[in-house]
Design an enzyme around this catalytic site. Structure first.
Site, PDB file in Angstrom:
ATOM      1  CB  THR A   1      50.752 -45.079 -38.580  1.00 25.20           C
ATOM      2  OG1 THR A   1      50.195 -44.538 -39.782  1.00 25.20           O
ATOM      3  CG2 THR A   1      52.212 -44.699 -38.466  1.00 25.20           C
TER       4      THR A   1
ATOM      5  CE  LYS B   1      46.603 -46.855 -39.291  1.00 24.06           C
ATOM      6  NZ  LYS B   1      45.512 -45.972 -39.697  1.00 24.06           N
TER       7      LYS B   1
ATOM      8  CG  ASP C   1      42.206 -45.054 -37.990  1.00 25.69           C
ATOM      9  OD1 ASP C   1      42.709 -44.090 -37.397  1.00 25.69           O
ATOM     10  OD2 ASP C   1      42.891 -45.963 -38.519  1.00 25.69           O
TER      11      ASP C   1
ATOM     12  CB  ALA D   1      38.784 -50.494 -51.768  1.00 28.91           C
TER      13      ALA D   1
ATOM     14  CB  ALA E   1      41.986 -44.873 -44.787  1.00 28.98           C
TER      15      ALA E   1
ATOM     16  N   GLY F   1      41.096 -33.946 -43.601  1.00 30.96           N
ATOM     17  CA  GLY F   1      41.346 -35.068 -42.703  1.00 30.96           C
ATOM     18  C   GLY F   1      41.862 -34.692 -41.319  1.00 30.96           C
TER      19      GLY F   1
HETATM   20  P1  ATR Z   1      45.342 -46.453 -46.637  1.00 31.36           P
HETATM   21  O1  ATR Z   1      45.713 -47.324 -45.471  1.00 31.36           O
HETATM   22  O2  ATR Z   1      45.712 -45.005 -46.449  1.00 31.36           O
HETATM   23  O3  ATR Z   1      43.917 -46.633 -47.048  1.00 31.36           O
HETATM   24  P2  ATR Z   1      46.173 -48.128 -48.850  1.00 31.36           P
HETATM   25  O4  ATR Z   1      45.630 -49.328 -48.166  1.00 31.36           O
HETATM   26  O5  ATR Z   1      47.497 -48.213 -49.541  1.00 31.36           O
HETATM   27  O6  ATR Z   1      46.291 -46.888 -47.848  1.00 31.36           O
HETATM   28  O7  ATR Z   1      45.052 -47.630 -49.909  1.00 31.36           O
HETATM   29  C1  ATR Z   1      45.301 -46.571 -50.777  1.00 31.36           C
HETATM   30  C2  ATR Z   1      44.028 -46.238 -51.568  1.00 31.36           C
HETATM   31  O8  ATR Z   1      44.338 -45.170 -52.477  1.00 31.36           O
HETATM   32  C3  ATR Z   1      43.518 -47.381 -52.451  1.00 31.36           C
HETATM   33  O9  ATR Z   1      42.118 -47.284 -52.570  1.00 31.36           O
HETATM   34  C4  ATR Z   1      44.200 -47.096 -53.775  1.00 31.36           C
HETATM   35  O10 ATR Z   1      43.550 -47.633 -54.896  1.00 31.36           O
HETATM   36  P3  ATR Z   1      43.872 -49.168 -55.398  1.00 31.36           P
HETATM   37  O11 ATR Z   1      43.253 -50.079 -54.394  1.00 31.36           O
HETATM   38  O12 ATR Z   1      43.243 -49.231 -56.716  1.00 31.36           O
HETATM   39  O13 ATR Z   1      45.388 -49.268 -55.421  1.00 31.36           O
HETATM   40  C5  ATR Z   1      44.084 -45.594 -53.813  1.00 31.36           C
HETATM   41  N1  ATR Z   1      45.035 -44.969 -54.722  1.00 31.36           N
HETATM   42  C6  ATR Z   1      46.368 -44.804 -54.529  1.00 31.36           C
HETATM   43  N2  ATR Z   1      46.910 -44.172 -55.572  1.00 31.36           N
HETATM   44  C7  ATR Z   1      45.887 -43.919 -56.458  1.00 31.36           C
HETATM   45  C8  ATR Z   1      45.797 -43.281 -57.750  1.00 31.36           C
HETATM   46  N3  ATR Z   1      46.890 -42.763 -58.349  1.00 31.36           N
HETATM   47  N4  ATR Z   1      44.586 -43.216 -58.339  1.00 31.36           N
HETATM   48  C9  ATR Z   1      43.487 -43.722 -57.745  1.00 31.36           C
HETATM   49  N5  ATR Z   1      43.517 -44.347 -56.532  1.00 31.36           N
HETATM   50  C10 ATR Z   1      44.696 -44.439 -55.910  1.00 31.36           C
END
Ligand code: ATR
Length: 301
Positions: free
Chosen positions: A65, A69, A105, A144, A147, A263
């Site tokens: 995790t 990953k 996942d 994006a 996950a 989730g």
């Molecule tokens: P995971 O593996 O859980 O997907 P990640 O790769 O860090 O974690 O992705 C986090 C996601 O949450 C991204 O889509 C991120 O948006 P950005 O690509 O623009 O950074 C989104 N995210 C995190 N904090 C956010 C916020 N305050 N507002 C909107 N989107 C957010």
């Protein structure tokens, strides 16, 4: 637990917030297996060494995790097609010293979605539509990151048409470029999310917005309540966040009368699929779900 017990590790950094040890511990106990699952805090610099040890015979494998990953991908001897397409591994299986990287996942998300089936779409006939109603469905994915990649890969594989909306749209463009070829469905960036919402069958939040302890625990991810109100009455809303169980997004959606899911079912199903890979046995899903729900109910915050 005897020294010869089979072992499964969770490679994480930091370790300690996961419900997986409770879930898998309960599953091993329910099947009477002499095996243990424990979380291991692995700083990035120690990852290669920790992965190499998994080839020792006492290890059935591991979960992987945050933040590892993607970093474990080049450390695998083999990758499943899903892990290769998504570019991330959440499950490692020790197959007689060969480490096989899986990604459960996406399939876990689809299994969870089977508990929230879309309205029957009468236009779909013919080629085996698995995962109720997804073939031809219009899906909007918020986020994006890693996950989102697993979810988009799974949805397009099930024949859905996926539109990706993200704060950082350049990242959404990269996701679309990487995942464009696979599956029967399609994926594009959501150029105009407001225009899409009235035709959306499924809205999925993969961002960390709304998560307790996250960047915006009381916020809505990327959409306003007024925008959410334009979803059709038949739309489903899934949030990958499970703490709190009722996220701000799910509260607004259920207030609109929409069917929702948090989730936790995906967490349970990705775990059940991993368990089956390690053990060759059917996972006791209900036992795992009860353990995850118990862990959620007693978790701080
Ligand atoms: P995971 O593996 O859980 O997907 P990640 O790769 O860090 O974690 O992705 C986090 C996601 O949450 C991204 O889509 C991120 O948006 P950005 O690509 O623009 O950074 C989104 N995210 C995190 N904090 C956010 C916020 N305050 N507002 C909107 N989107 C957010």
């Amino acid at each position: 637990m005897g020294a010869r017990a089979a072992q499964v590790l969770l490679l994480a950094h930091p370790a300690g917030h996961s419900f997986s040890p409770a879930m898998h511990g309960a599953a091993f106990a329910a099947l009477g297996m002499d095996a243990e699952y424990r979380a291991l805090d692995v700083p990035p610099g120690a990852l290669a060494q920790a992965v190499a040890r998994l080839a020792e015979p006492q290890f059935l494998g591991a979960n992987v995790t945050v933040p590892h990953k993607e970093a474990v991908v080049p450390l695998m001897h083999e990758l499943t097609p899903a892990a290769r397409s998504v570019g991330a591994v959440n499950t490692i299986v020790n197959r007689a010293g060969r480490l096989v990287g899986h990604n459960t996942d996406g399939e876990g998300f689809l299994r969870a979605l089977d508990e929230l089936p879309l309205e029957a779409r009468t236009a779909e006939t013919g080629s085996a539509p698995s995962h109720g109603g997804l073939a031809g469905a219009t899906c909007v994915v918020l986020g994006a990151g890693g996950a989102a990649r697993a979810v988009v890969h799974a949805l397009t594989g099930a024949g859905a048409h996926v539109h990706v909306h993200n704060r950082n749209m350049a990242r959404a463009e990269r996701l679309v470029a990487d995942l464009a070829t696979g599956g029967r469905g399609s994926v594009a960036v959501a150029q105009d999310v407001s225009a899409l919402l009235p035709h959306t069958d499924l809205l999925v939040n993969t961002t960390s917005v709304g998560m307790s302890g996250g960047p915006e625990p009381s916020g809505l991810p990327l959409l306003t309540a007024a925008q959410l109100a334009t979803l059709p009455a038949t739309a489903r809303v899934a949030d990958l966040v499970y703490r709190p169980a009722r996220t701000p997004l799910l509260a607004v959606a259920s207030g609109l009368g929409l069917l929702t899911q948090n989730g936790l079912p995906m967490l349970v199903w990705q775990g059940a699929l991993a368990f089956a890979e390690w053990t060759g046995r059917e996972a006791p899903v209900d036992v795992m779900r009860a353990a995850a729900e118990q862990a959620l109910a007693t978790a701080p915050g």
